[in-house]
Design a protein around this motif. Structure first.
Motif: not given
Length: 775
Positions: A275-278, A291-295, A313-317, A331-333
């Motif tokens: 799931q993706v959460f903000e 992180i799937t979106q934003g920074s 930013e996007t792609g970071a853990s 963030v994709e959990a």
């Protein structure tokens, strides 16, 4: 853990069985913890470790369905217990602590309001006969009754419980001292003739003629001072324990999940992997993920100890328990609930008390035999004074002084409070120690053994050199090699592909018939030409002649194009951030450093020279790594092993202390005694310095506790200590031990390391020809 116990590791419990944790209330000393342990171990197949400092018990060989039976046994021993769970553990603990502190505070206030005037009046009336009034003894007796009964009830309750179980604790000493003083005072009031021929005893001297001692001030004063000591001790212990509990307090309760219809707020416990959460500015991240979106700038201090926020930013853990200071991210959990790094840290911190240090086990044994020995000594001392001609009142007060001054409360707190504070300080700096015995062991290490890939190096490869031959060019080497290496996940292959993508004028060919030969390399076809990229054995297998060439300090990929040798690409590991400073700091601390790698000897030696490592051993298998550790131990060294992979798990278990880096495999994390939550290798010397400071604090505490008891008991036996002075000194002793332990929270190993590195840098500048590296 290894099957054979090694020094510094506890093997009394089966670590493969998930333990059950209970909060305990009602314990007042280390001997109480031993009684709770015995109450649980009466149940078949169960073992328990109870920590007086944290007021918690960890039970092995049980599951939550056995909780009621365990709690019944604990209650039958005179204490209360509660099964610790994520939902209500903190609430129950806070309620129990608050109730205990409230009761102690009320009893202390009442005792002070009655005891202070009682002591003043009784001393004046005892020393100055003209101020006495009819029935003054009875009036003082009535004033003291609430103090020695209701106010002192916590001590009497445990003493009676001890009597029922035919055991004794420190509370037994206190209760006996109060009871004997009060009973003797009642006797002197009802039968004044027993005081004929004796003088009043005040402080360190005898009172003038005509004075009369009731000893009510002793009974009430002992109660008041003991309550004060117990109250401040409980407050200090609760504050110290909050260092570890803070790990779970940073976790949020709800999360906003991103769906096709918008965001839906739900409890964190319902969040699922995938799931993706903000996360908005100022909010806590509730799961480990990507992180799937934003920074955002993320405060990771709770997890790694780093003081400055990190831009991600996007792609970071990201990890649960960290907080965004600004920005907005999706963030994709990936890891949720009990699988997040935060929960694993909290669980490890919770279970750390299950592995007692060697010093703790020694102190437990001392306390077990010390208390009955003190009671016997008090009786013998009183009888000796009476037999050798002193008045019975003097003999009674000597016995009471021995009982009070000998209470080993400070001894029971000396080790667990220091270890608990040391572990908490480590956790706040990104160093998670799994057991108190591991913290103790890390303070003794003199040799640090490192794995190479993933520990000292990142596992990513950088291009050191590219050497084409004949008509081939560097561009040809990278273009043809990258074409067939794209299908491989090997670190060398990824290094070549990444380098090719950064080079100009490199055409990316399409390759067909790609085949990966394990341990040899890659084979493929580009256009009409066969391409080989790998070891010399691979090229030999395909009949490619390899010209003589110089040895290289790195990992070499030999390339053949259309049956002809085209050249070689040399790659080297990317060294971890802080590795140079960490090795320099450890050398300055007097630690012997060893590089233990499965890579080739020449490659390992090149890295060792660059970092300044003392000993380099390459070409080792996983079992050979454990053999090397055992050989170092046989030489008398205390060894810490630092690794990250499955191939390090045996060596991690064999070493006196195993440290796993947080990016390591689950096997290595489970095999290790400590985990570096942050990636900075400077955490290793920090952990050693913190452990050394913790051991130094333990030694200071134990010295004070032993010196206090062993030095004060003879003075009391000699009749030179008033019981009031004894009880005040005992309370101050416990407070001093706790305060000394809490200084660890302010200890900053980074300052020591910075000074060491500056000192080493100045030495090198002064002596530029002096090398700090060993071949």
């Amino acid at each position: 853990m290894s099957a054979t116990p090694v020094q510094g590791k506890s093997s009394t419990q089966d670590q493969s069985v998930e333990p059950v944790t209970f909060d305990i209330s009602g314990m007042s000393c280390a001997a109480c913890a031993s009684r709770v342990e015995r109450a649980v171990t009466k149940l078949d197949g169960m073992d328990a470790v109870v920590n007086y400092a944290t007021q918690r018990a960890i039970v092995f060989g049980a599951d939550p369905t056995d909780a009621d039976q365990i709690i019944d046994n604990i209650r039958s021993a005179g204490y209360d217990a509660h099964l610790r769970s994520d939902e209500d553990a903190d609430l129950w603990t806070q309620r129990a602590n608050h109730q205990r502190l409230r009761q102690l505070r009320i009893r202390l206030i009442v005792a002070a309001l009655l005891t202070i005037p009682l002591m003043d009046i009784s001393i004046v009336l005892a020393l100055v006969p003209k101020f006495r009034f009819p029935g003054w003894e009875l009036a003082l007796l009535v004033l003291s009754v609430p103090v020695v009964t209701w106010c002192a009830w916590p001590f009497h309750k445990i003493a009676l419980l001890n009597l029922r179980h035919r055991t004794v604790t420190m509370d037994t000493l206190i209760s006996l001292g109060v009871a004997v003083s009060f009973i003797w005072a009642v006797v002197t009031v009802l039968f004044p003739s027993v005081l004929d021929g004796t003088d009043a005893w005040v402080g360190f001297s005898w009172a003038p003629d005509g004075a009369q001692a009731l000893y009510l001030d002793v009974a009430a004063g002992v109660t008041m001072f003991q309550l004060a000591g117990r109250y401040f001790e409980t407050r200090s212990r609760r504050k110290a324990n909050q260092t570890l509990d803070a790990l779970m307090q940073i976790e949020a309760a709800t999360v906003r999940v991103v769906t096709d219809e918008g965001t839906v707020e739900q409890p964190v416990s319902q969040l699922q992997s995938g799931q993706v959460f903000e996360v908005r500015a100022g909010e806590s991240i509730v799961a480990d993920g990507i992180i799937t979106q934003g920074s955002a700038d993320v405060d990771v201090s709770a997890m790694t100890g780093e003081s400055q926020p990190v831009f991600l930013e996007t792609g970071a853990s990201v990890h649960s328990g960290t907080v965004t200071t600004n920005g907005y991210i999706h963030v994709e959990a990936q890891q949720v609930g009990g699988h997040t790094r935060l929960r694993q840290m909290a669980q490890a911190a919770e279970e750390a008390q299950a592995r007692k240090s060697a010093v703790e086990r020694l102190v437990d044994r001392v306390v077990r035999y010390f208390v009955p020995g003190v009671i016997a000594l008090a009786i013998i001392s009183g009888l000796a004074w009476w037999i050798f001609g002193q008045h019975v009142s003097t003999a009674v007060m000597v016995a009471v002084s021995v009982l009070i001054i000998a209470c080993p409360c400070a001894l029971g707190l000396a080790t667990p409070t220091a270890l608990m504070m040391g572990m908490g300080a480590g956790a706040s700096r990104g160093i998670l120690v799994k057991g108190m015995d591991a913290l103790e062991a890390s303070g003794r290490v003199d040799t640090v053994v490192f794995d190479k890939t993933g520990t000292l190096t990142t596992g990513k490869m950088r291009i050191i050199d590219a050497v084409p031959v004949d008509e081939f060019s560097v561009v040809d080497l990278f273009a043809f090699t990258a074409a067939i290496e794209r299908k491989s996940n090997h670190p060398l292959a990824r290094g070549v592909v990444d380098a090719a993508e950064r080079l100009e004028n490199v055409a990316f060919y399409n390759a067909t018939d790609i085949q990966e030969i394990p341990g040899r390399g890659m084979v493929g076809v580009v256009g009409q030409q066969q391409v080989l990229a790998g070891t010399a054995h691979l090229l030999d297998d395909y009949g490619v002649e390899i010209p003589p060439r110089d040895a290289v300090d790195g990992s070499e990929i030999l390339v053949a194009i259309d049956g002809r040798f085209a050249g070689s690409i040399v790659l080297g590991d990317v060294i971890q951030t802080g590795a140079h400073q960490a090795i320099a700091a450890m050398r300055h601390m007097g630690l012997h450093t060893v590089l233990l790698s499965g890579d080739r000897q020449n490659v390992s030696e090149a890295l060792g020279r660059e970092l300044g490592i003392d000993t380099v051993i390459g070409d080792t298998t996983p079992l050979e790594k454990a053999d090397v550790v055992e050989r170092l131990q046989a030489e008398g060294r205390n060894v810490v092993m630092v690794g990250d992979g499955i191939n390090d798990s045996v060596a991690l278990s064999t070493a006196d202390l195993g440290i796993a880096v947080s990016q390591g495999t689950q096997v290595s994390l489970q095999s290790a005694d400590a985990v570096l939550v942050r990636s900075d290798l400077l955490a290793i010397p920090e952990a050693v310095l913190l452990s050394r400071q913790t051991l130094r604090t333990i030694k200071q505490n134990l010295f004070w506790a032993f010196a206090y008891n062993t030095g004060a008991i003879p003075i009391a036996v000699a009749g030179l200590l008033n019981p009031l002075i004894s009880t005040l000194a005992m309370a101050l002793s416990s407070t001093l031990v706790i305060s000394n332990s809490m200084r660890l929270a302010r200890f900053d190993p980074r300052r020591t390391i910075s000074r060491a590195l500056r000192s080493a840098s100045q030495i090198r500048q002064t002596n530029p020809n002096e090398s700090t590296q060993k071949p």
